[in-house]
Design a protein around this motif. Sequence first.
Motif, PDB file in Angstrom:
ATOM      1  N   ILE A 151      14.775 -44.111 -11.618  1.00  0.00           N
ATOM      2  CA  ILE A 151      16.104 -43.732 -11.782  1.00  0.00           C
ATOM      3  C   ILE A 151      16.950 -44.751 -11.290  1.00  0.00           C
ATOM      4  O   ILE A 151      16.542 -45.674 -10.424  1.00  0.00           O
ATOM      5  N   VAL A 153      20.616 -46.152  -9.664  1.00  0.00           N
ATOM      6  CA  VAL A 153      21.994 -45.479  -8.747  1.00  0.00           C
ATOM      7  C   VAL A 153      22.896 -46.659  -8.610  1.00  0.00           C
ATOM      8  O   VAL A 153      22.569 -47.715  -9.018  1.00  0.00           O
ATOM      9  N   ARG A 159      23.248 -41.304  -9.127  1.00  0.00           N
ATOM     10  CA  ARG A 159      22.304 -41.262 -10.088  1.00  0.00           C
ATOM     11  C   ARG A 159      23.174 -41.757 -11.396  1.00  0.00           C
ATOM     12  O   ARG A 159      24.093 -41.086 -11.779  1.00  0.00           O
ATOM     13  N   ARG A 161      23.052 -42.238 -15.516  1.00  0.00           N
ATOM     14  CA  ARG A 161      22.172 -41.901 -16.659  1.00  0.00           C
ATOM     15  C   ARG A 161      22.533 -42.337 -17.981  1.00  0.00           C
ATOM     16  O   ARG A 161      21.854 -42.209 -19.003  1.00  0.00           O
ATOM     17  N   TYR A 174      17.589 -49.004  -8.067  1.00  0.00           N
ATOM     18  CA  TYR A 174      16.407 -48.066  -8.674  1.00  0.00           C
ATOM     19  C   TYR A 174      15.613 -47.380  -7.519  1.00  0.00           C
ATOM     20  O   TYR A 174      15.569 -47.985  -6.418  1.00  0.00           O
TER      21      TYR A 174
END
Length: 184
Positions: A151, A153, A159, A161, A174
Motif C-alpha cells: 500500500i 501512504v 493510505r 488509493r 509504502y
Amino acid sequence: MARLWFRFAAMNAGKTSSLLQVAHNYEENGEQVLLLTSALDDRAGHGVIASRIGLQREAMTYDTRTDFLALLQDVTVACVLIDEAQFLTVEQVTQLHRWVHIRNVPVMCFGLRSDFQGRAFPGAAALLTLADNLEEIRTACRCGKKATMNIRVDESGNRMREGDQVLIGGNGRYRQVCSRCFYS
C-alpha cells in the motif's frame, strides 16, 4: 541449462539484499556478474543498487528503451542480476528469456509483483509468464500474517488509493501488507 528467474515479494522483504548476496557468492567463486537496475530508481543515486539494510553496489541502468539483446550481445558473465524488475517492459522480458536460452547464462530478476492498487506491473506479469523459475521472498505484515501486497501512504501515514502506478519513495511511502489488511 540456464534459466530466467523471477524472485518477487512485497516491499521490505529483502529482494535487493538477496540480489547483492547472489552477486557476492558468484564473485567469491571468481565469477563475474552484470548488475542492472532501473533508471527510475535513483533513491541512492543514479546507477546504484542499494538495500535498506545498507548494502549497495554500482550498476548499469536500464529504461524502457533498453534493448537487452543489443546490450548483452558481447557480454561474458556467469550471471545477469536485475533489480527493480517490475519496471522492465514485456518486450524486454521476452528479450531476456530469449537471451538466457540462446546464450545459456542465467538471468535473475528481483522485483515487485504488483503495485499499491493490487495491479500487476507489466514487467512482473511478463516475468510470471516467462520465467523458468519463480520464487517468492517472504515478509510479514504488521498484523503478523504473510505480506503479499503493498500500500502507498501519504506524508501523514494515511493510505492512498489513487495515483500514478510508479512513485519512487521507499519505506516512507509504502508498506507491505497481507491481503486481509490490503482490503480492509
